[in-house]
Motif scaffolding. Sequence first.
Motif, PDB file in Angstrom:
ATOM      1  N   UNK A 276       0.850  -1.193   0.000  1.00 26.15           N
ATOM      2  CA  UNK A 276       0.000   0.000   0.000  1.00 26.15           C
ATOM      3  C   UNK A 276       0.889   1.248   0.000  1.00 26.15           C
ATOM      4  N   UNK A 277       1.010   1.854  -1.163  1.00 27.81           N
ATOM      5  CA  UNK A 277       1.814   3.077  -1.324  1.00 27.81           C
ATOM      6  C   UNK A 277       0.914   4.310  -1.162  1.00 27.81           C
ATOM      7  N   UNK A 278       1.532   5.485  -1.137  1.00 26.22           N
ATOM      8  CA  UNK A 278       0.745   6.723  -1.009  1.00 26.22           C
ATOM      9  C   UNK A 278      -0.233   6.886  -2.158  1.00 26.22           C
ATOM     10  N   UNK A 279       0.203   6.485  -3.376  1.00 23.83           N
ATOM     11  CA  UNK A 279      -0.680   6.608  -4.539  1.00 23.83           C
ATOM     12  C   UNK A 279      -1.911   5.707  -4.400  1.00 23.83           C
ATOM     13  N   UNK A 280      -1.703   4.497  -3.888  1.00 29.93           N
ATOM     14  CA  UNK A 280      -2.831   3.572  -3.711  1.00 29.93           C
ATOM     15  C   UNK A 280      -3.743   4.068  -2.587  1.00 29.93           C
ATOM     16  N   UNK A 281      -3.173   4.705  -1.568  1.00 29.40           N
ATOM     17  CA  UNK A 281      -3.999   5.295  -0.507  1.00 29.40           C
ATOM     18  C   UNK A 281      -4.941   6.359  -1.083  1.00 29.40           C
ATOM     19  N   UNK A 282      -4.446   7.142  -2.038  1.00 28.77           N
ATOM     20  CA  UNK A 282      -5.291   8.150  -2.681  1.00 28.77           C
ATOM     21  C   UNK A 282      -6.446   7.490  -3.436  1.00 28.77           C
ATOM     22  N   UNK A 283      -6.155   6.351  -4.093  1.00 31.35           N
ATOM     23  CA  UNK A 283      -7.206   5.619  -4.806  1.00 31.35           C
ATOM     24  C   UNK A 283      -8.253   5.082  -3.835  1.00 31.35           C
ATOM     25  N   UNK A 284      -7.803   4.617  -2.657  1.00 37.02           N
ATOM     26  CA  UNK A 284      -8.744   4.098  -1.652  1.00 37.02           C
ATOM     27  C   UNK A 284      -9.655   5.227  -1.170  1.00 37.02           C
ATOM     28  N   UNK A 285      -9.072   6.405  -0.903  1.00 35.41           N
ATOM     29  CA  UNK A 285      -9.872   7.551  -0.458  1.00 35.41           C
ATOM     30  C   UNK A 285     -10.860   7.991  -1.534  1.00 35.41           C
ATOM     31  N   UNK A 286     -10.488   7.759  -2.807  1.00 35.46           N
ATOM     32  CA  UNK A 286     -11.387   8.107  -3.917  1.00 35.46           C
ATOM     33  C   UNK A 286     -12.397   7.006  -4.208  1.00 35.46           C
ATOM     34  N   UNK A 287     -12.385   5.954  -3.380  1.00 36.41           N
ATOM     35  CA  UNK A 287     -13.292   4.804  -3.538  1.00 36.41           C
ATOM     36  C   UNK A 287     -13.156   4.155  -4.911  1.00 36.41           C
ATOM     37  N   UNK A 288     -11.910   4.028  -5.382  1.00 34.96           N
ATOM     38  CA  UNK A 288     -11.653   3.339  -6.653  1.00 34.96           C
ATOM     39  C   UNK A 288     -12.029   1.872  -6.522  1.00 34.96           C
ATOM     40  N   UNK A 289     -12.469   1.271  -7.636  1.00 34.51           N
ATOM     41  CA  UNK A 289     -12.823  -0.152  -7.570  1.00 34.51           C
ATOM     42  C   UNK A 289     -11.558  -1.014  -7.596  1.00 34.51           C
ATOM     43  N   UNK A 290     -11.774  -2.322  -7.391  1.00 39.46           N
ATOM     44  CA  UNK A 290     -10.643  -3.254  -7.273  1.00 39.46           C
ATOM     45  C   UNK A 290      -9.806  -3.292  -8.548  1.00 39.46           C
ATOM     46  N   UNK A 291     -10.464  -3.208  -9.708  1.00 42.53           N
ATOM     47  CA  UNK A 291      -9.733  -3.277 -10.980  1.00 42.53           C
ATOM     48  C   UNK A 291      -8.802  -2.085 -11.149  1.00 42.53           C
ATOM     49  N   UNK A 292      -9.269  -0.903 -10.769  1.00 44.64           N
ATOM     50  CA  UNK A 292      -8.443   0.310 -10.876  1.00 44.64           C
ATOM     51  C   UNK A 292      -7.226   0.217  -9.959  1.00 44.64           C
ATOM     52  N   UNK A 293      -7.462  -0.240  -8.719  1.00 47.47           N
ATOM     53  CA  UNK A 293      -6.355  -0.394  -7.765  1.00 47.47           C
ATOM     54  C   UNK A 293      -5.358  -1.425  -8.281  1.00 47.47           C
ATOM     55  N   UNK A 294      -5.885  -2.537  -8.797  1.00 51.55           N
ATOM     56  CA  UNK A 294      -5.034  -3.608  -9.297  1.00 51.55           C
ATOM     57  C   UNK A 294      -4.179  -3.126 -10.469  1.00 51.55           C
ATOM     58  N   UNK A 295      -4.791  -2.426 -11.432  1.00 52.71           N
ATOM     59  CA  UNK A 295      -4.046  -1.950 -12.604  1.00 52.71           C
ATOM     60  C   UNK A 295      -2.947  -0.970 -12.209  1.00 52.71           C
ATOM     61  N   UNK A 296      -3.237  -0.119 -11.233  1.00 51.59           N
ATOM     62  CA  UNK A 296      -2.217   0.824 -10.791  1.00 51.59           C
ATOM     63  C   UNK A 296      -1.073   0.081 -10.090  1.00 51.59           C
ATOM     64  N   UNK A 297      -1.421  -0.957  -9.315  1.00 56.28           N
ATOM     65  CA  UNK A 297      -0.384  -1.741  -8.632  1.00 56.28           C
ATOM     66  C   UNK A 297       0.513  -2.441  -9.646  1.00 56.28           C
ATOM     67  N   UNK A 298      -0.056  -2.907 -10.765  1.00 58.47           N
ATOM     68  CA  UNK A 298       0.753  -3.530 -11.822  1.00 58.47           C
ATOM     69  C   UNK A 298       1.764  -2.528 -12.373  1.00 58.47           C
TER      70      UNK A 298
END
Length: 565
Positions: free
Chosen positions: A511-533
Amino acid sequence: MSNIASTLSNEDIADYLQRSSKLRDSDLSKIKRMQEETPDVSFVSMLNRLGVVSDKDIANALGSLLALPVVQRSEYPNEAILNGSISPRFLKENTSVPLDQKDDKIVLAMADPLDKNVVDAIRIATGKCIEIRIGTLSDIDDVINQISGLDSSKMNQIIDEASVDEISDDELDQLKDLASEAPVIRLVNLIIQRAAEQGASDIHIEPFEGDLKVRYRIDGVLQEVESPPRQFAAAVISRIKIMAKLNIAERRLPQDGRIRNRIQGRDYDMRISTVPTMHGESVVMRLLNQESVVLDFKALGFQQEDHDKFVNALSQPHGMILLTGPTGSGKTTTLYTALSLLNKPHRKIITVEDPVEYQLEGINQIQAKASIGLTFANALRSIVRQDPDVIMVGEMRDLETAEICVQSALTGHLVLSTLHTNDSASSITRLMEMGVEDYLLTSTLNAVVAQRLVRVLCDECKTKAEIPAKIKDEIDSDMTAEHMYVAGNGCDACHHTGYSGRICILELLIITDEIRKLILAHADATTIENFAFQQGMKTMYQDGLQKVAQGITSLEEILRVTQDA
């Protein structure tokens, strides 16, 4: 004459096995008591019969003490050597088998090479000298059955000795008596012993209208094995319930119990579950062998990069680390490995589990029990007052448990737990769907590991095949290989399955700072996954392909296991 110049005493053998940590004092005392009751049974035969030491360990001990070679399975003949001279039944009863015949001598494999009567009988019958080798009980028994036409298995021999008619479940006293008789006890012991020898994790005993099925789960796959006749169902199941201290009169409700047993020289903790079905009770026995658990991340299947990232996440003083995957994906073993790494004198570690599968020295483990109100959530409230540094929760089953875990992580504790989701990114959205606030997740969550278990190719029989061009392009450039390995036809080492053991494939989401921003934005699992890739995370499929290129597992296994991921 034989090639044994001197005989060993029982004390010599017992001392060697104890010095090798293969024989416990309590088991030795048990053997001595039984020998007093049956003095005609030799010490070695008693060791083999009780199974307190594995037949391989017994053979190796005798080989070392007598300076005699131990025969490997591949060295046995495919046809009878002394056909007609010695009765196969005599050889079977005395666990001996001729390996070779020369002009003046016979090479003989024996499970008990100290049995002079057998050596003398074969020497007199053949008029030749006897040269002794050491063999394991199971190998010799299998070879005699194979080459002598005595295809009656050990189970059939026990069944032939027993006189069991179909018994009604209402005949409780008769059931108790039958379940306590020697043939039924030996039958149940044989089912458990064979499962342990084959490395099974579960034994399924299932009564149907016309037959009784026994199946072993080996390396995650169920395999049907030799089963007793249908009329033994009630007796076998009652015997298991007696061993687990369950109520054999209760057949309408599910029951759970435990059995502690020593099989083939290893301590097993068996969890027993019974459920009523249309044709009787179905029993599942989970075999837990603490000695076989390898608490090492690399041995579990962590590649170096993932290993370093995960160990770094574990080194954080507080926060939450989650493991996710379906039942039987190795989450608990990974958790225990993490705990063993964290288990230092300066840390207090408390776990709440259901059930406690393995006991770890130096760690306070609590068994949850909902029937008395000791749920995960209630136990957690008490745990935080025990001043722990690390808390492990067996599973986040509800919002209450999840919220207490998050609060514990916020107040300076390192919290480890599990979830049931298909991949790592889905764990984040699952927790938010359960009701955990997004800002709390971003403040506490450090890493999520999603994993599955794949079978490992048998080193003895795996064969090379060309990597398909499409797959070759997907494998990391530093792992590129012209060939991959595929499962062979099977051999004795892998019980003719082509696989032996399992290893995990995983994806590690940091869980990086960028992924934390996605969580706060209520991004779906696919968006989080693609960013992690994009940040370098490998999928389970990609991790599996690397293990294919390394010759660890097969492409078929990776495709079988990652279909849902």
